[in-house]
Each structure stands twice: as C-alpha cells, then as structure tokens.
Scaffold this active site. Structure first.
Site, PDB file in Angstrom:
ATOM      1  N   TYR A  38       0.598  -1.600  -0.352  1.00  0.00           N
ATOM      2  CA  TYR A  38       0.153  -0.154  -0.141  1.00  0.00           C
ATOM      3  C   TYR A  38       0.920   1.748  -0.561  1.00  0.00           C
ATOM      4  O   TYR A  38       2.320   1.094  -0.443  1.00  0.00           O
ATOM      5  CB  TYR A  38      -0.492   0.315   1.249  1.00  0.00           C
ATOM      6  CG  TYR A  38      -0.199   0.271   2.898  1.00  0.00           C
ATOM      7  CD1 TYR A  38       0.256  -0.284   3.019  1.00  0.00           C
ATOM      8  CD2 TYR A  38      -0.460   1.128   3.457  1.00  0.00           C
ATOM      9  CE1 TYR A  38       1.434  -0.408   4.234  1.00  0.00           C
ATOM     10  CE2 TYR A  38       0.674   1.987   4.422  1.00  0.00           C
ATOM     11  CZ  TYR A  38       0.611   1.353   4.981  1.00  0.00           C
ATOM     12  OH  TYR A  38       1.087   1.161   6.004  1.00  0.00           O
ATOM     13  N   ARG A  57       8.341   4.278  -4.700  1.00  0.00           N
ATOM     14  CA  ARG A  57       8.097   3.015  -3.589  1.00  0.00           C
ATOM     15  C   ARG A  57       7.133   2.308  -4.016  1.00  0.00           C
ATOM     16  O   ARG A  57       7.500   1.007  -3.580  1.00  0.00           O
ATOM     17  CB  ARG A  57       8.311   4.253  -2.448  1.00  0.00           C
ATOM     18  CG  ARG A  57       8.392   3.195  -1.210  1.00  0.00           C
ATOM     19  CD  ARG A  57       7.993   3.962   0.612  1.00  0.00           C
ATOM     20  NE  ARG A  57       7.202   4.057   0.517  1.00  0.00           N
ATOM     21  CZ  ARG A  57       6.425   5.496   1.452  1.00  0.00           C
ATOM     22  NH1 ARG A  57       7.725   5.314   2.103  1.00  0.00           N
ATOM     23  NH2 ARG A  57       5.242   5.777   1.573  1.00  0.00           N
ATOM     24  N   ARG A 106      -7.625 -21.359  -0.571  1.00  0.00           N
ATOM     25  CA  ARG A 106      -6.754 -21.437   0.210  1.00  0.00           C
ATOM     26  C   ARG A 106      -5.421 -21.787   0.441  1.00  0.00           C
ATOM     27  O   ARG A 106      -5.324 -22.785   1.213  1.00  0.00           O
ATOM     28  CB  ARG A 106      -6.953 -20.697   1.899  1.00  0.00           C
ATOM     29  CG  ARG A 106      -5.848 -19.916   2.843  1.00  0.00           C
ATOM     30  CD  ARG A 106      -6.750 -20.159   4.187  1.00  0.00           C
ATOM     31  NE  ARG A 106      -5.345 -19.297   4.963  1.00  0.00           N
ATOM     32  CZ  ARG A 106      -4.581 -20.223   5.060  1.00  0.00           C
ATOM     33  NH1 ARG A 106      -4.582 -21.746   4.964  1.00  0.00           N
ATOM     34  NH2 ARG A 106      -3.448 -19.833   6.124  1.00  0.00           N
ATOM     35  N   HIS A 108      -0.756 -21.254   0.407  1.00  0.00           N
ATOM     36  CA  HIS A 108       0.023 -20.193   0.674  1.00  0.00           C
ATOM     37  C   HIS A 108       0.959 -19.956  -1.199  1.00  0.00           C
ATOM     38  O   HIS A 108       0.943 -18.648  -0.944  1.00  0.00           O
ATOM     39  CB  HIS A 108       1.086 -21.183   1.284  1.00  0.00           C
ATOM     40  CG  HIS A 108       0.898 -20.619   2.905  1.00  0.00           C
ATOM     41  ND1 HIS A 108      -0.929 -21.755   3.392  1.00  0.00           N
ATOM     42  CD2 HIS A 108       1.027 -20.341   3.738  1.00  0.00           C
ATOM     43  CE1 HIS A 108      -0.164 -21.276   4.593  1.00  0.00           C
ATOM     44  NE2 HIS A 108       0.304 -20.865   5.106  1.00  0.00           N
ATOM     45  N   LYS A 153       6.653  -1.915   2.035  1.00  0.00           N
ATOM     46  CA  LYS A 153       5.124  -1.216   2.424  1.00  0.00           C
ATOM     47  C   LYS A 153       3.946  -2.058   2.499  1.00  0.00           C
ATOM     48  O   LYS A 153       3.228  -2.138   1.507  1.00  0.00           O
ATOM     49  CB  LYS A 153       4.785   0.280   2.007  1.00  0.00           C
ATOM     50  CG  LYS A 153       4.425   1.487   3.227  1.00  0.00           C
ATOM     51  CD  LYS A 153       4.495   2.625   2.595  1.00  0.00           C
ATOM     52  CE  LYS A 153       2.797   3.229   3.265  1.00  0.00           C
ATOM     53  NZ  LYS A 153       3.172   3.463   4.845  1.00  0.00           N
ATOM     54  N   GLU A 185      13.239   2.563  13.494  1.00  0.00           N
ATOM     55  CA  GLU A 185      12.263   3.343  13.698  1.00  0.00           C
ATOM     56  C   GLU A 185      10.940   3.802  14.726  1.00  0.00           C
ATOM     57  O   GLU A 185      11.138   3.512  15.407  1.00  0.00           O
ATOM     58  CB  GLU A 185      11.101   3.277  12.283  1.00  0.00           C
ATOM     59  CG  GLU A 185      10.796   2.292  11.355  1.00  0.00           C
ATOM     60  CD  GLU A 185      10.353   1.904  11.076  1.00  0.00           C
ATOM     61  OE1 GLU A 185       9.547   2.937   9.768  1.00  0.00           O
ATOM     62  OE2 GLU A 185       9.943   0.573  10.041  1.00  0.00           O
TER      63      GLU A 185
HETATM   64  C1  PLP Z   1       6.665   1.977   9.979  1.00  0.00           C
HETATM   65  C2  PLP Z   1       6.599   2.938   9.157  1.00  0.00           C
HETATM   66  N1  PLP Z   1       7.658   3.609   8.934  1.00  0.00           N
HETATM   67  C3  PLP Z   1       7.623   5.514   8.327  1.00  0.00           C
HETATM   68  C4  PLP Z   1       6.597   5.545   7.981  1.00  0.00           C
HETATM   69  C5  PLP Z   1       6.814   7.402   7.180  1.00  0.00           C
HETATM   70  O1  PLP Z   1       6.237   7.231   5.643  1.00  0.00           O
HETATM   71  P1  PLP Z   1       5.750   8.195   5.387  1.00  0.00           P
HETATM   72  O2  PLP Z   1       6.771   9.136   4.864  1.00  0.00           O
HETATM   73  O3  PLP Z   1       6.120   7.927   3.377  1.00  0.00           O
HETATM   74  O4  PLP Z   1       4.561   8.439   4.705  1.00  0.00           O
HETATM   75  C6  PLP Z   1       5.651   4.812   7.992  1.00  0.00           C
HETATM   76  C7  PLP Z   1       4.362   5.956   7.322  1.00  0.00           C
HETATM   77  O5  PLP Z   1       3.290   5.273   7.742  1.00  0.00           O
HETATM   78  C8  PLP Z   1       5.171   3.872   8.388  1.00  0.00           C
HETATM   79  O6  PLP Z   1       3.994   3.078   8.499  1.00  0.00           O
END
Ligand code: PLP
Length: 293
Positions: A38, A57, A106, A108, A153, A185
């Site tokens: 996403y 990305r 279903r 994997h 993501k 993070e």
């Molecule tokens: C785990 C994580 N890290 C960093 C970010 C920040 O990313 P962005 O600046 O692209 O929104 C997000 C944003 O949802 C996130 O979920």
C-alpha cells in the site's frame, strides 16, 4: 456538510463507486495472508505531494513481493487524480492498496492467473499545523519485534499495530523501536535525532521503511545548510538527544518531548524542529501553488 466516510468515492478494480458499495472476496489474499502492499499519499490544494517518489516506492514494494501489475506511473497518476477530484476537501490523504487478488482456494503459494485487487480511497486531512499549534508527543522505546523486510510497505502490519497499541495502552503517543540495541524507526513513522546542532537519522535498510517525508525532511534541511547524517543510532544515545522527532506523510514532523517518562532536551519542542518544520511548510506552500511536486 460534515464528512461521512461511507459517502466518499473510491476506485476498485477499474470502477469508481461509493465506499459503501465497494466489495471484495473473502478469499482475497490481502484478507487471508496480508499479501499486498500500500501507499499513503498526502494531498494539499488537490495536488499530491511527492507523487513520483510514492509511486517509485510502490514499485519497489510490488517487486519486493513479486507482484506484477500492468498499471504504470501515468496510469496511477490518472487513477489518483480521479479519486482526488471525486472527493471533498482540498487537503486529502489518498490510500492505495494492491493485493495478489482472490484465488479459488486458500493456498500459501502464489496462485496462477489471478488478477490483483487494486483499491484507492481518500479521506480529508488537516493542513500542516504551524509550530505553535503542535503539541509535543510522548514516546516509549519498545523492542522492534517485526520481520526483516520493513523496507517494503506491505499491508501485513500486525507487528506495527501491536507496538502502537502497546505504546497507547501504556499512556504514550508513539513507540520508538529498537532492534539489537539500535533505533530503527517508530511504529508508523521515521525517527530523527538532533545532537549538537546536527540532524541524525538511521540509514535506509531492511529494518525500516524508506519514508517519503524522511527524504523530504533530509532534503529541505540540507538545502538550508543543516548537517544531516544518516547513521545508526544506539539506544543509549536516545536519552542524550537534544531533540527527537518523528515524521510521516499524514503527521509531517512531530517533536517527541518525553521519552520513557524523561524530558527530551528541555522538554519543549526544540528550536531546530521549529526551523525545519517551517521549511517543510514552505515546501508544501510551493506545492499548493503548483511550483513543486
Ligand atoms: C513503519 C513506518 N515507518 C515510516 C513511515 C513514514 O513514511 P512516509 O513518510 O512515507 O509516510 C510510515 C508511514 O506510514 C510507517 O508506517
């Protein structure tokens, strides 16, 4: 008229329709396996911020999970603009999701000949507040228990969800994640630390999401002469920080004023944060005028 999410218009597999009528199969692999990716793209004055970077990305995430999709950047641009146009508010947050689709059984392993599910929705967001209107956040350090592909993501966000909830349940606003003694993070944002006038942030790796806001903050800070160093940050350094911030597309740049119940720096949002936020806001004003992307 107050905003009613169910009345918003969404894109699902080629069609524009009311959110309340958008339906997918219970066999969708996003639902069964978290098998999808996403993006969240902030929109100011109906213009998406850093669209090319978000799409790049997205491409990396799709490649990372071996999902082929026939929509190119121009195609995405059209779909996203359609969704922005169909919804209320000059400031929006566009959410887009692609899953591996719904197979007949279903299993994997990747199914053959299944079309991906493509979904885009939008909700209104507030404009970026001025520094005086931002309350500093509290945070707690938690062990980063997530997997090792945090650079993708993906919609498999259970680790992030559990960590965010643990922070909230314990009375904090956000979790600063620590893996093997180093900060990675936050549960839904990237981390910055200020020490002796320098801005530090962990380097990109498989242990953190390459945030689009992170990159823009690095860019505007450097443009204005700040020294920005991308290097590992040891957990012990966090308690000595002059300032800590977290960044994300929907929250912009937020100062962390207390970590583990101890004041960060003076315990007030810091001077560097204030300055860099003003540069970030200037950039968004340029975007609104069509002078930046
Ligand atoms: C785990 C994580 N890290 C960093 C970010 C920040 O990313 P962005 O600046 O692209 O929104 C997000 C944003 O949802 C996130 O979920």
């Amino acid at each position: 008229m107050p905003y009613n999410a169910s009345m918003s218009t969404v894109y699902l597999n080629g069609q524009m329709l009311p959110l309340s009528e958008a339906q997918i199969s219970v066999l969708d692999r996003g639902f069964l396996f978290g098998d999808g990716v996403y993006e969240v793209i902030p929109v100011y004055n109906r213009r998406p911020l850093r669209l090319a970077q978000h799409l790049s990305r997205l491409n990396d995430s799709l490649n990372g999970i071996h999902l082929d999709l026939s929509i190119d950047a121009a195609g995405w641009g059209e779909i996203i603009q359609k969704v922005i146009d169909a919804n209320q508010g000059d400031e929006q947050s566009v959410y887009l999701q692609v899953t591996r689709g719904a197979a007949e059984a279903r299993e994997h392993a990747f199914p053959n000949k299944v079309s991906p599910t493509v979904f885009v929705m939008s909700s209104p967001i507030a404009d970026i507040p001025a520094a005086d209107d931002i309350r500093g956040a509290s945070a707690v350090t938690l062990e980063d228990v997530r997997w090792s592909l945090c650079n993708l993501k993906t919609v498999a966000l259970l680790g992030n969800v559990l960590l965010k909830q643990e922070a909230l349940t314990r009375g904090y606003d956000e979790a600063v994640l620590v893996r093997d003694d180093y900060a990675t993070e936050c549960s839904a944002s990237n981390l910055f630390m200020v020490k002796e006038g320098r801005l530090l942030t962990p380097p990109k790796s498989r242990h953190l999401l390459p945030g689009i806001t992170r990159d823009l903050v690095v860019e505007v800070a450097r443009e204005h002469g700040f020294e920005v160093i991308e290097r590992d940050i040891h957990e012990a350094e966090l308690s000595e920080a002059d300032e800590l911030w977290f960044t994300s597309s929907t929250k912009a740049i937020v100062p962390i004023v207390a970590l583990n119940d101890r004041a960060v720096g003076s315990g007030e949002p810091g001077a560097l944060w204030r300055e860099v936020l003003s540069y970030y806001r200037d950039y968004v004003e340029k975007l609104k005028r069509g002078e930046a992307s």
